[in-house]
Design an enzyme around this catalytic site. Structure first.
Site, PDB file in Angstrom:
ATOM      1  N   ASP A  94       1.327 -68.819  28.593  1.00  0.00           N
ATOM      2  CA  ASP A  94       1.192 -70.023  29.411  1.00  0.00           C
ATOM      3  C   ASP A  94       0.428 -71.067  28.598  1.00  0.00           C
ATOM      4  O   ASP A  94       0.138 -70.837  27.415  1.00  0.00           O
ATOM      5  CB  ASP A  94       0.493 -69.699  30.746  1.00  0.00           C
ATOM      6  CG  ASP A  94       1.042 -70.554  31.885  1.00  0.00           C
ATOM      7  OD1 ASP A  94       0.977 -71.797  31.764  1.00  0.00           O
ATOM      8  OD2 ASP A  94       1.544 -69.995  32.873  1.00  0.00           O
ATOM      9  N   HIS A 118       5.029 -75.130  30.517  1.00  0.00           N
ATOM     10  CA  HIS A 118       3.953 -74.137  30.389  1.00  0.00           C
ATOM     11  C   HIS A 118       3.809 -73.655  28.943  1.00  0.00           C
ATOM     12  O   HIS A 118       3.463 -72.491  28.701  1.00  0.00           O
ATOM     13  CB  HIS A 118       4.190 -72.943  31.335  1.00  0.00           C
ATOM     14  CG  HIS A 118       3.857 -73.252  32.770  1.00  0.00           C
ATOM     15  ND1 HIS A 118       2.595 -73.115  33.291  1.00  0.00           N
ATOM     16  CD2 HIS A 118       4.622 -73.729  33.785  1.00  0.00           C
ATOM     17  CE1 HIS A 118       2.595 -73.473  34.572  1.00  0.00           C
ATOM     18  NE2 HIS A 118       3.815 -73.862  34.890  1.00  0.00           N
ATOM     19  N   GLU A 132       7.904 -75.404  36.922  1.00  0.00           N
ATOM     20  CA  GLU A 132       7.078 -76.595  36.724  1.00  0.00           C
ATOM     21  C   GLU A 132       7.292 -77.255  35.364  1.00  0.00           C
ATOM     22  O   GLU A 132       6.332 -77.549  34.673  1.00  0.00           O
ATOM     23  CB  GLU A 132       5.594 -76.227  36.877  1.00  0.00           C
ATOM     24  CG  GLU A 132       5.245 -75.691  38.244  1.00  0.00           C
ATOM     25  CD  GLU A 132       3.766 -75.335  38.377  1.00  0.00           C
ATOM     26  OE1 GLU A 132       3.231 -75.597  39.462  1.00  0.00           O
ATOM     27  OE2 GLU A 132       3.169 -74.796  37.428  1.00  0.00           O
TER      28      GLU A 132
END
Ligand code: TNX
Length: 550
Positions: free
Chosen positions: A200, A273, A340
């Site tokens: 991440d 990410h 995202e």
């Protein structure tokens, strides 16, 4: 007349004899509640050190597992014998039987306590492990010399084929020993999948040989945010933080999990990410001349650039790294993230815009799908299928992609209607990084309110899908544990227990057998003593905090 010596001697004997014979735990306490339990009023089977574990060759590893678990739990150390070998006569046995005739479902087991034997039948590792877990629940968690298990016949199998728990090891990393413990927790609860979130913005947590800077640079952040990410002013702890799991450690975890019936889904999260990746290799970013740091705060979406640029070096990187990781994990599925992905950085980048034009993509959503399809292709070459977070459906995607939906029913219905298999992991109520109380003094969590009853009453299959006979697209559910505010293993336990126990019953037990009052009774009488036996923390105020309590 008894001498003083004799009196003391008999007293000692009486004291010693207290733990010698223990009554089994009640079959009424088994959690998650089994499909069918038939109590036979006849007798019991006594298990003491003279009993033998006799196993069919398919279940050698599980026999050792049972031996080890039973010894740790009760002090009873039973000898192991393969079914074929000559063995000394014993009065009682625990038999682990491979049986494809009476066992007609995946992950099913039967457990029969009758005559002189306890017999577990299964036709796959999962089924045998779950049978063993049920049996272990019939033994007390204390040192004993003998246990009498009342005669019973149990038939059991799961409601859903996918029963998962996720763990984010990026925002905070947990030692290999704890990862194994987490796998034990999953196995006890008859889950079958551990979703390991390995990369991440805040770090890379898996050893990569082909791109070593992922570890030397990407695995380390300068410091970590203190408090909630929305707090102003932001404060940092000033301490370098990081690390990664070596390939040897990962293999150790894979072996450990396989004995316990747990599959692992590794996740490498792209094309967003990816801040740790671009910190290590800025040429993969939309600003190749920038020196990026590995993120030190949370909630990067639209706030800080963390996306990959579509360029030849990036696709080379993705092919090499995904294939390197795919070689390590022996499972069918690989998770490529896809959540995202902020479109902002691609919009601002002329290279990305040119790429969209050159490849006739509709827009940035099309670009996101392009990334997913490329990686799916690299993984297909290794015989793997992909899972992604539901945002990957923003574009048009091949149907073999499994969707992990962290949205609500709506997103789940949309994915299933488009012909994708879906794992339900809705933020409410399955994000266990959210609060389980409204107590202002409760330990810091991201936000939200997911108390125990919300988890227990969660129904993975939306009614609309059932009506349209599309319910088979929902293959199960998973709870996620994001670790921004989870800095210790004790906090992991505090956040998952007892919510994970509730989810296990949602996923395993027949709907008509569910009963929240009885579940709470079993929690108190049998499951919480287990947490205590494991030395695990848990959230104790689950009675007080419910959905009604605002
Ligand atoms: C969203 S849900 C994320 C994570 C965060 C989490 C916090 C999802 C697929 N992505 O990166 O940790 O919210 O709850």
């Amino acid at each position: 007349m008894l001498s003083t010596f004799h009196r003391i001697f008999s007293l000692v004997l009486i004291l010693l004899s207290i733990p010698v014979l223990a009554i089994a735990q009640s079959v009424d306490d088994i959690t998650p509640i089994p499909v069918e339990v038939i109590k036979e009023a006849r007798g019991h089977v006594s298990i003491n050190k003279n009993a033998q574990i006799v196993f069919d060759k398919q279940f050698g590893a599980q026999a050792e597992f049972l031996q080890e678990m039973l010894a740790a739990q009760t002090g009873l150390n039973l000898p192991l014998y393969p079914n074929t070998a000559a063995k000394p006569k014993a009065s009682h046995h625990i038999r682990l039987v491979f049986d494809t005739k009476t066992i007609d479902k995946a992950e099913m087991y039967t457990l029969t306590v009758s005559g002189k034997d306890v017999t577990i039948r299964a036709k796959d590792t999962g089924g045998m492990v779950y049978g063993i877990q049920t049996l272990l629940q019939l033994f007390p968690t204390k040192q004993v010399k003998e246990v009498k298990i009342p005669d019973v016949r149990i038939k059991d199998y799961p409601r859903f084929g996918y029963r998962g728990m996720h763990l984010d090891v990026v925002r905070h990393m947990f030692p290999v020993e704890f990862i194994k413990k987490y796998i034990d927790y999953l196995s006890f609860h008859k889950f079958n999948t551990f979703h390991w979130h390995l990369t991440d913005d805040q770090g890379w947590r898996i050893e990569i040989e082909s791109y070593p800077k992922l570890n030397s640079v990407g695995s380390w952040r300068k410091e970590t945010l203190i408090g909630h990410f929305k707090d102003q002013p932001a404060r940092y702890d000033g301490t370098r933080y990081g690390g990664y799991y070596t390939k040897d450690e990962i293999l150790e975890v894979i072996n450990y999990a396989s004995v316990r019936g747990i599959n692992i889904i590794p996740e490498i999260d792209i094309p967003g990410h990816s801040r740790a990746t671009i910190a290590a290799y800025p040429e993969l970013s939309t600003r190749p001349d920038t020196t990026w740091n590995v993120a030190t705060t949370w909630g990067m979406y639209n706030r800080q650039n963390n996306v990959l640029q579509p360029n030849p070096a990036t696709f080379q990187f993705l092919e090499t790294v995904f294939q390197e990781v795919a070689d390590l994990f022996p499972y069918e599925y690989f998770h490529l993230g896809g959540d995202e992905t902020s479109k902002k950085w691609w919009k601002e980048d002329s290279v990305s815009q040119q790429f969209i034009k050159d490849h006739n993509l509709k827009d940035e959503k099309g670009l996101q799908t392009y990334f997913v399809e490329q990686v799916a292709g690299y993984l297909a070459a290794k015989g793997k299928k992909v899972i992604g977070w539901h945002e990957i459906l923003e574009g048009d995607l091949s149907k073999s992609t499994l969707i992990m939906n962290w949205g609500g029913e709506k997103e789940g219905i949309a994915a299933a209607t488009r012909g994708h298999q879906v794992i339900m992991a809705p933020g409410h109520p399955l994000y266990f990084d959210h609060y389980q109380s409204k107590d202002p003094n409760d330990s810091l969590a991201i936000h939200g309110y997911n108390p125990l009853d919300a988890v227990y009453n969660f129904e993975p299959v939306p009614a609309a899908l059932r009506e349209q006979k599309l319910d088979h697209y929902i293959i199960g559910a998973q709870a996620n544990l994001w670790a921004e505010y989870i800095g210790s293993t004790a906090k992991v336990e505090y956040m998952v227990f007892p919510r994970m126990t509730a989810l296990s019953e949602v996923l395993w037990s027949p709907q008509e057998k569910k009963d929240f009052t009885d579940f709470k009774r079993r929690l108190r009488t049998a499951v919480i003593p287990r947490y205590t036996f494991w030395g695990a923390k848990y959230f104790p105020h689950f009675e007080q905090w419910t959905m009604e309590k605002k």
